[in-house]
Design a protein around this motif. Structure first.
Motif, PDB file in Angstrom:
ATOM      1  N   HIS A  55       7.165  -2.269   4.648  1.00  0.00           N
ATOM      2  CA  HIS A  55       6.514  -1.421   5.667  1.00  0.00           C
ATOM      3  C   HIS A  55       7.171  -0.044   5.776  1.00  0.00           C
ATOM      4  CE1 HIS A  55       4.047  -4.793   7.242  1.00  0.00           C
ATOM      5  NE2 HIS A  55       4.994  -5.456   6.592  1.00  0.00           N
ATOM      6  N   ASP A 140       2.890  -7.211  11.392  1.00  0.00           N
ATOM      7  CA  ASP A 140       3.135  -8.572  10.895  1.00  0.00           C
ATOM      8  C   ASP A 140       3.346  -9.477  12.103  1.00  0.00           C
ATOM      9  OD1 ASP A 140       3.173  -7.422   8.388  1.00  0.00           O
ATOM     10  OD2 ASP A 140       5.184  -8.139   7.847  1.00  0.00           O
ATOM     11  N   HIS A 190      -2.072  -7.082   4.312  1.00  0.00           N
ATOM     12  CA  HIS A 190      -0.952  -7.994   4.039  1.00  0.00           C
ATOM     13  C   HIS A 190      -1.406  -9.230   3.254  1.00  0.00           C
ATOM     14  CE1 HIS A 190       3.147  -9.553   4.891  1.00  0.00           C
ATOM     15  NE2 HIS A 190       3.423  -8.326   5.279  1.00  0.00           N
TER      16      HIS A 190
END
Ligand code: NI
Ligand code: MN
Length: 226
Positions: A55, A140, A190
């Motif tokens: 990230h 996340d 993701h």
């Protein structure tokens, strides 16, 4: 407004003439090779959900090249500052105002350490109350009850949720999250980048279609008009 996918959880949103880049990670992503020119990514703001390498991989270089303002948890900001990034805005859970609109930084159930092992503060997600649209990027996270607060804050036009499983929600969890946040248009991120998070695209889309919701799995480098 325009949404451009740079692979994994890295994407740019252009709203009201302002370019916001999220979770810059391109050069470390094998799948993005030949599809995204990291040096041509533009940004006025860079929003970072947490400190993990997938990230923040290109955070420092893009921040220095573009001069974009980096908005992230205090501890992530300490890390970028130590590497010479000066245009910064530290936040913690709550809200703040920027020229693109009001921004909520909200909890995510995950972890956060910087690539060198330094503490990354709390991992989070962003709710952007934009001039053209309201959208939520969870960062996340697993599925969590806190998502049920989001409809109290804003009526969402779309949301960006992880669907790869293993480290985050999978499509089965993300469709419940879509219910929690009362949003029928979800952009999945993701997924596929690493072996652990490879998914069956048709199966994931079918899980959403069955509940009358839409799951968009963007191609790397693709721009979607929302
Ligand atoms: Ni992570
Ligand atoms: Mn991640």
């Amino acid at each position: 407004m325009k949404f451009t996918f740079y692979g994994h959880s890295c994407f740019g949103v252009e709203t009201g003439g302002v370019k916001i880049l999220f979770d810059p990670f391109v050069t470390g992503n094998e799948l993005a090779k030949g599809k995204v020119d990291v040096d041509s990514i533009e940004a006025d703001y860079i929003l970072v959900s947490h400190g993990h390498g997938d990230h923040v991989g290109d955070l420092v270089s893009i921040a220095k090249r573009t001069g974009a303002k980096v908005i992230a948890a205090y501890e992530v900001i300490n890390w970028v500052q130590a590497q010479g990034v000066t245009n910064i805005h530290p936040i913690n859970f709550g809200s703040a105002h920027f020229d693109f609109g009001k921004l909520h930084f909200l909890p995510a159930w995950h972890s956060s350490a910087m690539p060198g092992g330094e503490y990354g503060g709390n991992p989070g997600g962003f709710l952007v109350h934009g001039k053209e649209a309201n959208f939520y990027y969870s960062g996340d996270t697993c599925l969590m009850m806190d998502m049920q607060l989001i409809p109290h804050y804003a009526k969402l036009d779309f949301a960006i949720l992880p669907v790869g499983g293993n480290f985050t929600m999978d499509a089965d969890d993300a469709v419940i999250a879509a219910d929690f946040i009362k949003c029928g248009k979800i952009i999945g991120v993701h997924f596929d980048t690493f072996g652990y998070i490879k998914i069956d695209h048709n199966k994931a889309r079918e899980i959403f279609n069955k509940t009358g919701k839409e799951l968009i799995l963007p191609e790397i480098g693709e721009t979607i008009t929302l």
